[in-house]
Design a protein around this motif. Structure first.
Motif: not given
Lengths: 373, 57
Positions: A81, A83, B13, B15-18, B55-56
């Motif tokens: 990985e 990050t 999101f 994505v994550q750190k191992d 927005a509307a």
């Protein structure tokens, strides 16, 4: 250095192509309304974003494949990985998507704002023709394909507007906000005119709304955009946009015609008048299924020519045309054709292609039946 | 708790750190992550709806 040069030449070539090729028949039309222009520019913006992404991604891929090939001694890196890189390549698409969504949503908001219209037209899809009703004006008519069947069957050369021409176009004024209310009498159709960037489903039991403000007088063509059965490709949309004064004159004339048509129901019609009118109605409405010579397409669409059982039973014939036949493809025409057309087409069917009953059906009789039901 | 919220945000999101993933699997209870995820999903729906309403306008 040479690579950079080649790349530069390619970019210039593509930019040159853009002016010529992209404005041609290959691209979507720019159209003649503010909305259609903004739809077009959204399309081009997103198209070029896709081109850039494609070039960068595939460029990086092919470059890496070539530059780091095994025969040159490249060694693959083994890691699980990273990050930072992952955050980077997740954030970029997110930003691109938001950048595309903001202008697209602004345009959608405009398209859905059907308020404060100057003219309302009810568009009803039928298998297989469009009906236009000018709400509050008492004007309503059907718009039928007018391409001769000889062209469709390949017996005559096809003309310029083959399958994109109708007997009576929808007439609209320019520089006015026209609201379309779309619905259907049978299956789902879709009313589509590319030059206005209007495509709206016409669904039975629902009323959808759309609008346009045409900027240039002219004739605009479109098609049914939702597969709706056998003659889906034979129910084109034609819009004739004209200046307000011309439109007012046209509308006044149509109102007068509607009034005189109402009178003509009461008078006595002659056989040859009914036959002439009946032939017109038959060829636009009935011939699609029962065929030009009344031979039908058994067993789905029964023959009318030489149909002795039907010729012996006038009451049944009138009933079938007025009310349709349940569980079959035969629709009821009491709501879609006027009494004159119904009387004329029944008279025609009973006296054409060797059917010689001699029956003359008067519009006033049909009118009487309709009001008693 | 702050660690749990950070991990759920990372999951949203994608994505994550191992190292973080390993420590979450060793220390946390699954039910805490699931409950936090559901609550934050509801918060996100609320946010998206209010942005759309704005927005509307």
């Amino acid at each position: 250095m040479r690579k950079v040069l080649v790349l530069a030449v390619m970019v210039v070539a593509i930019a040159g192509l853009q002016r010529n090729a992209l404005a041609s028949d290959w691209n979507m039309p720019v159209g003649v309304t503010e909305i259609s222009r903004s739809v077009y520019s959204l399309h081009m913006l997103i198209f070029w974003i896709c081109v850039v992404i494609g070039v960068v991604v595939f460029g990086a891929m092919f470059y890496s494949l070539f530059r780091y090939r095994r025969s040159k001694g490249a060694k693959a890196a083994h890691f699980h990985e990273h990050t930072t890189v992952e955050v980077f390549w997740t954030t970029i698409p997110l930003l691109i998507l938001v950048a595309m969504a903001v202008p697209a949503t602004a345009t959608l908001k405009e398209m859905y704002d059907t308020s404060e219209s100057d003219l309302d037209v009810l568009i009803t899809g039928h298998q297989w023709r469009w009906q236009y009703e000018y709400l509050g004006e008492g004007v309503s008519f059907f718009s039928n394909l007018s391409t001769p069947s000889a062209q469709i069957e390949g017996e005559a050369p096809k003309d310029e507007h083959y399958l994109l021409e109708v007997d009576q176009p929808l007439v609209l004024p320019v520089d006015r906000k026209v609201r379309f209310l779309t619905t259907s009498a049978d299956v789902i159709h879709s009313w589509w005119v590319p030059a206005f960037a209007v495509k709206k489903d016409a669904m039975p039991g629902f009323i959808n709304e759309a609008w346009t403000r045409i900027e240039e007088p002219g004739i605009y063509r479109g098609q049914c955009a939702e597969l709706c059965g056998r003659n889906h490709g034979f129910m084109p949309v034609v819009v004739h946009a004209m200046e307000q004064d011309d439109f007012d004159a046209w509308l006044a004339e149509r109102k007068q015609q509607a009034a005189s048509a109402a009178n003509s129901v009461d008078r006595e019609w002659k056989m040859d008048e009914l036959m002439a009118q009946g032939e017109k109605v038959y060829s636009t409405i009935c011939a699609a299924c029962h065929q030009a010579e009344g031979q039908g397409l058994p067993p789905t669409f029964p023959a009318l020519a030489g149909n002795q059982a039907l010729m012996d039973d006038l009451e049944k014939h009138i009933g079938v045309v007025l009310n349709g036949v349940s569980e079959t493809a035969m629709p009821a025409f009491s709501g879609t054709l006027n009494p004159v057309d119904i009387a004329a087409v029944i008279t025609y069917e009973r006296n054409a292609w060797g059917n010689e009953t001699g029956d003359v059906i008067q519009p006033s009789d049909i009118q009487a039946r309709l009001s008693s039901e | 708790m702050w660690q749990v919220i950070k991990s759920v945000l990372a999951a949203f999101f994608g994505v994550q750190k191992d190292s973080r993933r390993r420590s979450d699997f060793e220390h946390g209870k699954p039910i805490v992550f699931i409950a936090t995820g559901v609550v934050m999903a509801l918060i996100m729906v609320g946010l998206v709806v209010s942005v759309a309403m704005m927005a509307a306008g």
